[in-house]
Design a protein around this motif. Structure first.
Motif, PDB file in Angstrom:
ATOM      1  N   LEU A 293       9.963   3.184   6.038  1.00  0.00           N
ATOM      2  CA  LEU A 293       9.002   3.011   4.957  1.00  0.00           C
ATOM      3  C   LEU A 293       9.608   2.183   3.824  1.00  0.00           C
ATOM      4  O   LEU A 293       8.972   1.252   3.313  1.00  0.00           O
ATOM      5  N   ILE A 294      10.842   2.516   3.449  1.00  0.00           N
ATOM      6  CA  ILE A 294      11.504   1.792   2.355  1.00  0.00           C
ATOM      7  C   ILE A 294      11.728   0.334   2.742  1.00  0.00           C
ATOM      8  O   ILE A 294      11.515  -0.586   1.941  1.00  0.00           O
ATOM      9  N   LYS A 295      12.158   0.100   3.988  1.00  0.00           N
ATOM     10  CA  LYS A 295      12.387  -1.280   4.454  1.00  0.00           C
ATOM     11  C   LYS A 295      11.100  -2.088   4.399  1.00  0.00           C
ATOM     12  O   LYS A 295      11.107  -3.262   3.998  1.00  0.00           O
ATOM     13  N   HIS A 296       9.993  -1.461   4.781  1.00  0.00           N
ATOM     14  CA  HIS A 296       8.704  -2.161   4.763  1.00  0.00           C
ATOM     15  C   HIS A 296       8.365  -2.651   3.360  1.00  0.00           C
ATOM     16  O   HIS A 296       7.890  -3.787   3.185  1.00  0.00           O
ATOM     17  N   TRP A 297       8.644  -1.812   2.363  1.00  0.00           N
ATOM     18  CA  TRP A 297       8.260  -2.165   1.000  1.00  0.00           C
ATOM     19  C   TRP A 297       9.315  -2.983   0.267  1.00  0.00           C
ATOM     20  O   TRP A 297       8.983  -3.781  -0.612  1.00  0.00           O
ATOM     21  N   VAL A 298      10.569  -2.810   0.607  1.00  0.00           N
ATOM     22  CA  VAL A 298      11.635  -3.501  -0.136  1.00  0.00           C
ATOM     23  C   VAL A 298      11.912  -4.883   0.438  1.00  0.00           C
ATOM     24  O   VAL A 298      12.000  -5.877  -0.306  1.00  0.00           O
ATOM     25  N   SER A 299      12.055  -4.980   1.756  1.00  0.00           N
ATOM     26  CA  SER A 299      12.419  -6.276   2.346  1.00  0.00           C
ATOM     27  C   SER A 299      11.415  -6.773   3.378  1.00  0.00           C
ATOM     28  O   SER A 299      11.595  -7.841   3.945  1.00  0.00           O
ATOM     29  N   GLY A 300      10.371  -6.010   3.624  1.00  0.00           N
ATOM     30  CA  GLY A 300       9.374  -6.397   4.624  1.00  0.00           C
ATOM     31  C   GLY A 300       8.105  -6.951   4.006  1.00  0.00           C
ATOM     32  O   GLY A 300       8.073  -7.334   2.832  1.00  0.00           O
ATOM     33  N   PRO A 301       7.026  -6.967   4.784  1.00  0.00           N
ATOM     34  CA  PRO A 301       5.762  -7.543   4.315  1.00  0.00           C
ATOM     35  C   PRO A 301       5.157  -6.805   3.119  1.00  0.00           C
ATOM     36  O   PRO A 301       4.467  -7.405   2.303  1.00  0.00           O
ATOM     37  N   GLY A 302       5.421  -5.509   3.009  1.00  0.00           N
ATOM     38  CA  GLY A 302       4.892  -4.759   1.869  1.00  0.00           C
ATOM     39  C   GLY A 302       5.449  -5.274   0.552  1.00  0.00           C
ATOM     40  O   GLY A 302       4.733  -5.386  -0.436  1.00  0.00           O
ATOM     41  N   GLY A 303       6.746  -5.596   0.548  1.00  0.00           N
ATOM     42  CA  GLY A 303       7.377  -6.099  -0.667  1.00  0.00           C
ATOM     43  C   GLY A 303       6.866  -7.466  -1.062  1.00  0.00           C
ATOM     44  O   GLY A 303       6.761  -7.783  -2.249  1.00  0.00           O
ATOM     45  N   GLU A 304       6.545  -8.297  -0.047  1.00  0.00           N
ATOM     46  CA  GLU A 304       6.012  -9.624  -0.348  1.00  0.00           C
ATOM     47  C   GLU A 304       4.632  -9.518  -0.986  1.00  0.00           C
ATOM     48  O   GLU A 304       4.291 -10.278  -1.889  1.00  0.00           O
ATOM     49  N   ALA A 305       3.855  -8.555  -0.537  1.00  0.00           N
ATOM     50  CA  ALA A 305       2.504  -8.388  -1.076  1.00  0.00           C
ATOM     51  C   ALA A 305       2.507  -7.639  -2.406  1.00  0.00           C
ATOM     52  O   ALA A 305       1.638  -7.863  -3.250  1.00  0.00           O
TER      53      ALA A 305
END
Length: 426
Positions: free
Chosen positions: A302-314
């Protein structure tokens, strides 16, 4: 303005009222005084104004009859101030309000206090000058007299001289300098010698902001700040108490609804919302403690998705929040990590909705000035006795006087952090 002072020690005021601007204001007729001594309204030859308290106890209490007769001599329209530690805290706004009156009276208590029925008999405004003990109301009354008098037109040498003073604008005052230009190696700031009045005004405003946020940050809530002010405050390089505060959300060992020790699952809302609180207030970090490997892997994804994945880009703001999270197995892992980062073992403070702890949020704020603090929250039905005993310090429940104290852990974390740091983060 006419001041009436009710006191059994009117001689207390003789010297200070004949000094400086107060003396000049009396000479000019801007202010004048009447002193009323309750002893003059006694009916015994010893002029007694005090007696022993009903119910026993140390000290004496001011009697009603002499004080009541003294108050009866005041003009009916006079605004009557009772100097009392339980009163409303005196501030500049109150001084401005009283300065608009033509007559103000100060009732000065002595001994252990005044018979409480005096407030049933008369329309008195209890006012306090601070949370400390005085021998009586006389010195407090003198404080109010000076503060109010300064606001009366013609009292100051120059009317503009009080507009930049501390509290006049809501901020603490900027530093002042005079000759010599250099003293024991300390030089007057160059900007004050430049003759550039625009730059001097800017410097003074910024220094007032610095003094206020460093010494009395709670005042900023009542000050009208410009966009330039806020930008400058954000850019200030100073030690923030928030960096010394860490949060830990413990999933084991915690209690279930039957009081048995167990492990709880991670909750998406707890992860996100407490992380956002941590980022908003600039905390040192947020630890999620669970020994279950599948739960650790879930949190990591979950953290990876938001910090370095697509979630963070959005959503870059969400990425900044989740960067504050560290996943660990046990509370002691969080303690060790903080000790390694800061060089100091953090003081562990636990929270509980069941136990009325001895620590208040103000106590935690004071601790942050000296050492890192790890504030621990439990999941399920609360932390186990093992964790509670390990901490040694328990924070008072948020609604400790309520018979219903069942907030979500993310709500509790938000409220606690705001109460501890609300006035202190940049």
């Amino acid at each position: 303005m006419h001041f009436y002072i009710l006191s059994i020690f009117p001689e207390f005021f003789q010297s200070p009222l004949r000094c400086g601007l107060l003396a000049k204001a009396q000479d000019k007729g801007l202010i004048n005084f009447s002193f009323i001594n309750p002893r003059d309204f006694t009916q015994d030859r010893h002029r007694i104004v005090d007696d022993r308290p009903y119910g026993g106890g140390p000290g004496m209490v001011m009697m009603l009859e002499p004080l009541s007769r003294a108050i009866e001599t005041l003009p009916r329209t006079c605004r009557k101030i009772l100097l009392s530690p339980k009163g409303k805290p005196f501030n500049q706004d109150m001084a401005k309000s009283l300065a608009l009156e033509s007559e103000v009276a100060f009732i000065c208590g002595r001994y252990e206090g005044i018979d409480a029925r005096i407030e049933n008999l008369y329309d008195l405004e209890p006012v306090s000058v601070g949370d400390f003990v005085l021998n009586g109301g006389e010195s407090a009354a003198l404080c109010l007299v000076e503060s109010i008098s300064r606001l009366i037109p013609g009292f100051m040498g120059k009317e503009e001289s009080f507009t930049d003073e501390s509290f006049a604008t809501g901020l603490l005052e900027h530093p002042h300098y005079t000759r010599p230009e250099v003293f024991q190696g300390y030089k007057v700031p160059d900007v004050l010698l430049s003759g550039n009045h625009k730059e001097i005004a800017l410097w003074r405003r910024r220094k007032a902001l610095e003094e206020t946020i460093n010494l009395r940050p709670e005042l900023l809530d009542r000050v009208k700040l410009s966009g330039t002010d806020i930008s400058y405050l954000k850019d200030l390089e100073r030690i923030r108490l928030g960096r010394n505060l860490y949060l830990a959300l413990v999933h084991y060992p915690v209690l279930n609804k039957n009081g048995q020790i167990g492990t709880t699952s991670l909750t998406n809302l707890d992860i996100h919302d407490i992380a956002r609180v941590s980022r908003t207030f600039g905390l040192g970090g947020y630890y999620i403690c669970t020994p279950l490997k599948d739960q650790q892997q879930l949190a990591a994804r979950l953290i990876k998705h938001w910090v370095s994945g697509p979630g963070g880009e959005a959503n870059p703001d969400r990425a900044k929040a989740l960067e504050t999270i560290t996943i660990c197995s046990y509370l002691q892992d969080a303690v060790s990590d903080i000790a390694e980062k800061t060089g100091h073992r953090p003081k562990i403070i636990v929270t509980s909705a069941r136990e009325v702890g001895h620590l208040a949020c103000e106590d935690v704020r004071k601790l942050l000035e000296q050492e890192p603090v790890l504030l621990v929250f439990g999941t399920g039905s609360g932390l186990s006795s093992e964790v509670m005993n390990e901490a040694g310090s328990t924070l008072r429940p948020i609604a400790y006087l309520s018979d219903y104290n069942h907030l979500s852990v993310r709500s509790a974390a938000s409220i606690y952090v705001d109460r501890i740091l609300g006035d202190y983060f940049a």
